[in-house]
Design a protein around this motif. Structure first.
Motif, PDB file in Angstrom:
ATOM      1  N   VAL A 607     125.190  -9.803 -45.346  1.00 24.72           N
ATOM      2  CA  VAL A 607     126.021  -9.225 -46.346  1.00 24.72           C
ATOM      3  C   VAL A 607     125.503  -8.044 -47.062  1.00 24.72           C
ATOM      4  N   ILE A 612     130.942  -3.751 -42.716  1.00 27.23           N
ATOM      5  CA  ILE A 612     131.183  -5.119 -42.426  1.00 27.23           C
ATOM      6  C   ILE A 612     132.465  -5.270 -41.584  1.00 27.23           C
ATOM      7  N   GLU A 614     135.156  -7.823 -39.215  1.00 28.95           N
ATOM      8  CA  GLU A 614     135.632  -9.147 -39.072  1.00 28.95           C
ATOM      9  C   GLU A 614     134.569 -10.083 -38.305  1.00 28.95           C
ATOM     10  N   THR A 616     131.363  -9.526 -38.331  1.00 32.43           N
ATOM     11  CA  THR A 616     130.228  -9.721 -39.071  1.00 32.43           C
ATOM     12  C   THR A 616     130.821 -10.960 -40.190  1.00 32.43           C
ATOM     13  N   ILE A 617     132.135 -10.870 -40.593  1.00 27.14           N
ATOM     14  CA  ILE A 617     132.285 -11.986 -41.542  1.00 27.14           C
ATOM     15  C   ILE A 617     132.059 -13.294 -40.846  1.00 27.14           C
ATOM     16  N   SER A 618     132.497 -13.352 -39.595  1.00 28.85           N
ATOM     17  CA  SER A 618     132.240 -14.591 -38.732  1.00 28.85           C
ATOM     18  C   SER A 618     131.224 -15.084 -38.540  1.00 28.85           C
ATOM     19  N   GLU A 621     130.047 -16.693 -42.130  1.00 33.98           N
ATOM     20  CA  GLU A 621     130.425 -18.055 -42.245  1.00 33.98           C
ATOM     21  C   GLU A 621     129.667 -18.741 -41.578  1.00 33.98           C
ATOM     22  N   TYR A 654     131.648 -15.202 -50.507  1.00 34.32           N
ATOM     23  CA  TYR A 654     131.380 -14.034 -50.264  1.00 34.32           C
ATOM     24  C   TYR A 654     132.374 -13.381 -48.939  1.00 34.32           C
ATOM     25  N   PRO A 655     132.749 -14.176 -48.091  1.00 28.91           N
ATOM     26  CA  PRO A 655     133.663 -13.525 -47.103  1.00 28.91           C
ATOM     27  C   PRO A 655     135.214 -13.037 -47.690  1.00 28.91           C
ATOM     28  N   ILE A 658     134.342 -10.013 -49.767  1.00 27.57           N
ATOM     29  CA  ILE A 658     134.256  -8.923 -48.650  1.00 27.57           C
ATOM     30  C   ILE A 658     135.591  -8.380 -48.521  1.00 27.57           C
ATOM     31  N   HIS A 659     136.600  -9.249 -48.031  1.00 28.13           N
ATOM     32  CA  HIS A 659     138.034  -8.795 -47.839  1.00 28.13           C
ATOM     33  C   HIS A 659     138.457  -8.004 -48.916  1.00 28.13           C
TER      34      HIS A 659
END
Length: 1001
Positions: A607, A612, A614, A616-618, A621, A654-655, A658-659
């Motif tokens: 984070v 970042i 998609e 990275t977001i995976s 999570e 946080y996911p 970030i979006h």
């Protein structure tokens, strides 16, 4: 008797002649050409530019500029280029921005070098330039010319000397009034024989002149707030009900307009909401605020009104945080309110370039202990906060619905429509902002007994619907929904504003201080006491402290000589402990605890990344899922009764955040912590402590005025060169006073490497990804030739190693395996060598604390004694295979010596390194760390001589590039016995590399 005057040593005369650096954005000047050459070699190496998200530069015509062709035909600066060349280059880079010239047909375009990215721009709020009356201009219309200003118009100062003296004394040296008077008296003494006088009569004259600056300073205003509800009969009236509380503020609309008009931000400004994608994967990238979904969604709403089409959407970012300026002289608490705009990119806010402005001091109501805990006083304290914010932001209401005309830093006028953006605050502040009960989540409706359950998001519509239901009393609202119904949020007065949606992520207080320090570190101690008892737990904690204290002196790492048992923790303390805590506890705690720490640390580093995707977001999570799974051991062993903790629960959001808002490091409360120093603590120290707030207001206003005037003078080309050069030109001493670069890039102060610590922020331009330079000073007490160096390093075959190195440099395309070539074919060198104790590495690392260009400088030490203590030999990463990710493309080595020598009139800068072998082909399953151990060839160390910066030019080249620690730093085990993962005692122990297998360096 020898006269006393004859014993005085020779003193050099002051040399007024100065040579400019000539590099774009560098305002250094030198007394000799040799000093300039050394500076250019060390600070501005000749390399190609790094591939970043900066706008593409216009192509340069070699017929117009005497430029050296760099790699791929790009322009490469060289110290020999004329000053006019660098001046023109700077102007081209500064003026061009593809986001300012959208295609009339398509609002999508490739972006950045190499066309690896493309952007879709918002078509409604597309930032069309207009004239002063708001009439849109045709595309390509140049900006309005600057208001003409005489080059001698330094008003309110009489000349440049007065301005720079005032700036130096007030802003830089921060000199007290008595010291200013003393300096001016000494100055006047030296000028008496010339019948001249110093720039200012005394400190009052200096202050009055600064106060007369007409730009930059937004005046402070105040209003009072007093309780207006029902008052009980005498004598039971609480003191707070009759007290007036003052709030000081500056017009946020004017502050925002000043930021918009600042030319320093021209190339660091996003005018339109956009969505950025990778070309090869069609993957969404999130970085700055305008690249995220929230700005786009708000623009869609605003664009439904035809009158708003073509306007520029300016997001107001707010933040507040109580701070104490001094504990020793009393509890001096203040409640500052800060403002920024979402259009300025994250790197500008992070680099503390005045894009985060102080706009107010909120009231801190206090009362007697008897009444402090009453519900009436608590509600009054909550409401005074929201009412104050609503009053301060009142001037933004009209331009939130109807565009106004504002001038931007590039000279264009545009229609501007404002909107409330995210609010930066810690959890206690978030509770106050959203008017909820503590231990509830400010973003979702999850019950406080089980916060990690899936729940709907909070919103103002749901809150209003509950109020309309007569069946819900205030007690039910608090217990069932966590809502304090007696308070009206300040967002109630503004369009398209929902305070629950505006809560920003807070890495510092939620994650670093909250989850890591307050939760996980505390749980480890509780676990040890619960399982082992007090005596054994204290012995284990002492062993952990010894491991923490044994961390080597290494760039980016910090020692804890007394362990982690200090009382006052700072954010930097927690960040430093995070880097070395996991290997310190390994072996003392169950596997699930280690894996929980690993998952949490992976989450933290992911984070904190500057960009970042998609993917990275995976990964984020997945890290959250694993952390939630492995932390259960603390509950199973009765160490923790519940995981329903708001700060840990915030990880779950946080996911989504970030979006909505982009990379969290652009909205971290650490920016306010740093701003406290300049805007709060330093002005308080300058005050006489009596009614200090009024003096702090004046100090901040003066600092803003001086900064604004410098920008104005720079914009008009009045600060080229130095003040001394201008004076020499006026006296006829030089022909061209503008021999340095005349740019709108702010002053960049680059110090000599001899004065720098191991690591520091570099405010220089973004140019190179990693470049190593040897120290300038040769160590005369160390070896002077190759045989002596071999003896000093205890490397008897050093001559052969240097011969192999020279063969590789002279024959880079030789297809043979160099290890199989007979040694008698190698060149022989037994000549002189110059040994230095350190090297500096300058590299691009925007995810770490860095300058406005994302650059950072670190120093690699290799010396037989460090600060009159034992030897220090730092470890380094070596980029052996750049095409591979992370540790798979890196080699690890310990730098035993830095030296240089000349062979056939070519200078070679080298390092003698001891290689490390990677244990296994993957990170450790539990810690996620790559394990390495010293490499040996039989019973001898595996040692090589490598070039410190041999850039690869093709696939057959064998060059290596140093890369220093970044976030993943070697941790040396110096204990006399094995600890953690170490298999050998002492300095030959294995080195744990803190590199998450998911984290790409």
């Amino acid at each position: 008797m020898v006269p006393r005057s004859a014993l005085q040593h020779y003193r050099r005369k002051y040399i007024s002649y100065q040579l400019p650096c000539g590099y774009p954005g560098c305002n250094q000047h030198f007394k000799s050409s040799g000093g300039r050459t050394r500076h250019c070699t060390a600070m501005h190496p000749i390399l190609s530019r790094v591939e970043t998200n900066q706008p593409e530069s216009r192509s340069l015509n070699n017929q117009d500029m005497d430029a050296d062709p760099g790699m791929n035909g790009e322009f490469v600066w060289h110290p020999s280029h004329s000053v006019v060349t660098t001046f023109l280059l700077t102007l081209i880079f500064a003026d061009y921005d593809p986001t300012r010239l959208p295609s009339p047909v398509n609002d999508s375009e490739f972006y950045g070098a190499g066309k690896f990215l493309y952007r879709n721009y918002h078509t409604g709020l597309n930032a069309r330039p207009c004239d002063e009356s708001g009439n849109f201009l045709p595309l390509g219309t140049p900006p309005c010319p600057l208001i003409e200003q005489s080059p001698d118009d330094w008003a309110p100062f009489r000349n440049r000397t007065e301005f720079e003296t005032a700036e130096f004394l007030y802003s830089r040296a921060q000199m007290s009034a008595p010291n200013i008077n003393t300096l001016l008296d000494l100055w006047a003494t030296s000028l008496l024989k010339h019948d001249d006088h110093p720039p200012f009569a005394d400190h009052k004259d200096l202050y009055n002149t600064i106060d007369n600056i007409s730009i930059g300073g937004v005046n402070w205003q105040s209003f009072g707030i007093q309780y207006s509800g029902d008052i009980p009969a005498e004598p039971d009236v609480p003191p707070w009900m009759s007290e007036r509380f003052d709030v000081w503020y500056r017009d946020p609309r004017e502050v925002a307009r000043n930021i918009l008009a600042n030319p320093d931000y021209v190339n660091e400004f996003d005018y339109r909401p956009f969505r950025e994608f990778l070309v090869d994967k069609d993957e969404h990238r999130f970085q700055d605020f305008m690249s995220a979904d929230w700005a786009w969604q708000q623009a869609d709403i605003i664009a439904t009104n035809p009158d708003n089409l073509g306007a520029t959407f300016v997001l107001i970012i707010l933040g507040s945080d109580k701070t104490t300026v001094s504990v020793g002289t009393g509890n001096n608490e203040y409640y500052p309110l800060y403002l920024s705009i979402g259009n300025v990119r994250n790197n500008v806010r992070q680099a503390h370039r005045d894009a985060l402005c102080l706009v107010g001091f909120l009231a801190l109501p206090k009362t007697t202990k008897e009444h402090a805990e009453t519900e009436e006083f608590r509600n009054f304290r909550r409401q005074i906060f929201h009412s104050s914010l609503a009053k301060i932001l009142d001037t933004l209401k009209d331009p939130m619905s109807k565009p106004e005309i504002a001038r931007f830093g590039d000279g264009h006028y545009q229609r501007v429509i404002y909107g409330l953006g995210p609010y930066i605050a810690d959890y206690e502040e978030q509770v106050l902002l959203t008017s909820i009960v503590r231990r509830w989540c400010p973003r979702c409706l999850a019950p406080r007994q089980s916060l990690d359950d899936d729940a709907l998001c909070r919103c103002e519509a749901h809150r209003e619907a509950l109020f309309e239901e007569d069946t819900f009393s205030s007690t039910v609202l608090r217990s069932e929904f966590g809502i304090i119904g007696e308070v009206v949020p300040f967002t109630n007065d503004f369009t398209h504003a929902d305070i629950h949606q505006l809560i920003a992520p807070d890495l510092l207080h939620q994650i670093i201080k909250g989850c890591f320090k307050d939760h996980l570190v505390t749980w480890v101690e509780k676990y040890l006491h619960h399982i082992h008892g007090k005596r054994e737990a204290e012995r284990i904690m002492d062993d952990i402290d010894q491991r923490l204290a044994a961390a080597v002196l290494f760039t980016g790492l910090r020692r804890f000589p007394q362990g982690r048992g200090f009382k006052q923790w700072t954010g930097d303390d927690s960040k430093a402990l995070m880097k070395i805590y996991l290997p310190a506890i390994e072996g003392h705690l169950p596997t699930d605890v280690i894996r929980a720490f690993r998952a949490f640390l992976e989450f933290c580093y992911l984070v904190r990344k500057n960009v970042i995707t998609e993917d990275t977001i995976s990964q984020i999570e997945d890290a959250i899922r694993r952390f939630h799974h492995y932390r259960q051991i603390f509950h199973q062993l009765s160490v923790v009764p519940t995981f329903s903790l708001p700060r840990q629960h915030s990880m779950k959001h946080y996911p989504e955040l970030i979006h909505l808002f982009g990379a969290p490091n652009g909205l971290c409360s650490s920016m306010m912590e740093n701003k406290h120093i300049k805007a709060m603590k330093q002005p308080w120290r300058w005050s006489n402590r009596y009614n200090a707030l009024g003096q702090m207001l004046v100090t901040n206003q003066r600092l803003d005025k001086i900064a604004a005037l410098r920008v104005n003078f720079t914009k008009h080309g009045m600060l080229s060169g130095t003040c001394l050069m201008d004076a020499l030109h006026a006296e006829g001493g030089i022909d061209n006073p503008s021999a340095s670069v005349n740019t709108i890039i702010p002053d960049v102060q680059i110090e000599s490497s001899a004065d720098l610590d191991d690591s520091e922020i570099d405010d220089g331009p973004t140019e190179i990804e990693a470049q190593v330079q040897l120290a300038r000073t040769c160590q005369r007490k160390r070896a002077r030739n190759m045989p002596a160096l071999a003896i000093e390093l205890s490397v008897p075959h050093l001559r052969e190693l240097i011969g192999r190195f020279l063969f590789e440099q002279l024959h880079p395309h030789d297809p043979r395996d160099h290890a199989t070539i007979p040694a008698d074919i190698f060149p022989v060198y037994d000549g002189k060598v110059s040994v230095v104790n350190s090297a500096s590495s300058r590299f691009y690392t925007p995810s770490d604390p860095s300058g406005i260009g994302g650059m950072r400088r670190e120093h690699i030490r290799s010396c037989p004694t460090w600060r009159n203590g034992p030897a220090r030999y730092d470890c380094v990463f070596i980029n052996a295979q750049p095409e591979l990710d992370g540790m798979r493309g890196l080699e690890v080595a310990r730098a035993l010596c830095f030296f240089s020598f000349k062979y056939r009139w070519v200078l070679y800068e080298c390092a003698v390194v001891h290689w490390f072998d990677v244990i296994g082909d993957a990170p450790d399953e539990d810690t996620g760390m790559w394990m390495v151990r010293p490499a040996f060839d039989g019973h001898s160390r595996n040692i090589s001589v490598i070039h410190i910066n041999a850039c690869t030019q093709d696939d057959t080249s064998t060059g290596l590039t140093f890369i220093n620690a970044f976030e993943s730093s070697p941790v040396h085990c110096e204990n006399p016995r094995p600890c953690g993962k170490c298999r050998r005692p002492g300095n030959e122990g294995a080195t744990a590399i803190l590199a998450c297998c998911q984290f790409s360096l």
